[in-house]
Design a protein around this motif. Structure first.
Motif, short mmCIF file in Angstrom:
data_model
loop_
_atom_site.label_atom_id
_atom_site.label_comp_id
_atom_site.label_asym_id
_atom_site.label_seq_id
_atom_site.Cartn_x
_atom_site.Cartn_y
_atom_site.Cartn_z
N LYS A 63 0.86 -1.19 0.00
CA LYS A 63 0.00 0.00 0.00
C LYS A 63 0.89 1.24 0.00
O LYS A 63 1.93 1.26 0.64
N GLU A 106 -4.68 6.56 1.75
CA GLU A 106 -4.09 5.62 0.80
C GLU A 106 -4.12 6.24 -0.60
O GLU A 106 -5.16 6.72 -1.06
N ALA A 107 -2.97 6.24 -1.24
CA ALA A 107 -2.85 6.77 -2.60
C ALA A 107 -3.26 5.71 -3.62
O ALA A 107 -3.15 4.51 -3.36
N LYS A 108 -3.70 6.17 -4.79
CA LYS A 108 -4.03 5.24 -5.87
C LYS A 108 -2.77 4.56 -6.40
O LYS A 108 -2.84 3.48 -6.96
N GLY A 109 -1.64 5.25 -6.25
CA GLY A 109 -0.39 4.68 -6.73
C GLY A 109 -0.08 5.02 -8.17
O GLY A 109 0.79 4.41 -8.79
N THR A 110 -0.79 6.00 -8.71
CA THR A 110 -0.53 6.42 -10.08
C THR A 110 -0.10 7.88 -10.09
O THR A 110 -0.43 8.66 -9.19
N ASP A 139 -1.06 11.42 -8.23
CA ASP A 139 -2.38 12.01 -8.49
C ASP A 139 -2.95 12.70 -7.25
O ASP A 139 -3.83 13.55 -7.38
N GLU A 140 -2.43 12.36 -6.08
CA GLU A 140 -2.88 12.98 -4.84
C GLU A 140 -2.22 14.33 -4.57
O GLU A 140 -2.47 14.94 -3.52
N GLU A 193 2.76 3.81 -12.56
CA GLU A 193 2.02 3.18 -11.47
C GLU A 193 3.01 2.52 -10.53
O GLU A 193 4.03 1.97 -10.97
N GLU A 242 -2.40 4.63 -21.19
CA GLU A 242 -3.76 5.15 -20.92
C GLU A 242 -4.49 5.36 -22.22
O GLU A 242 -3.97 5.55 -23.23
#
Length: 137
Positions: free
Chosen positions: A26, A58-62, A93-94, A117, A137
């Protein structure tokens, strides 16, 4: 990549929740509950409003590559087997920016603006590091 051998980060009381989460696959980002700011690197107080009311999201990780360079000469012998190393600043992205490596297929052609990612990679046994790979993408 699973046999990666490199110096591991020094874990402070402020960064321990981050590294504990990485070991669970995570990616956490520190968050100020007072001013609603995401923070990286982990700290004792918010750099925006000086509040101590901090938590984690928690970040999306992207994210997007902000800057990238490739090194063909390791700074220490621990990095020799990993050369070349693609070192990047990633804008998650955060809204925070973190330094990491871009790994995997296409890493040698990664450029500013490419989407990435997180990938949790074992180093020195079982300790995981958050590295990034290119995504389409």
């Amino acid at each position: 990549m699973s046999d990666m051998k490199r110096p591991l980060p020094a874990i402070s009381p402020e960064s321990k929740p981050f590294w504990d989460a990485v070991q669970q696959d995570k990616l956490l980002v520190q968050h100020c509950n007072s001013c609603d700011t995401n923070i990286f690197y982990p700290r004792r107080i918010c750099p925006e409003c000086w509040s101590k009311d901090l938590g984690w999201v928690e970040a999306k990780g992207t994210g997007t590559i902000y800057s990238i360079t490739t090194t063909y000469l390791g700074t220490t012998s621990e990095f020799t087997k990993e050369l070349p190393i693609h070192v990047a600043y990633i804008d998650l992205d955060e809204g925070i920016r973190m330094a990491s490596n871009v790994v995997g297929v296409g890493a040698e052609s990664a450029k500013i603006g490419d989407r990435v990612e997180v990938e949790f990679v074992k180093a020195n046994g079982d300790f995981k590091l958050p590295l990034f790979h290119l995504i389409e993408e």
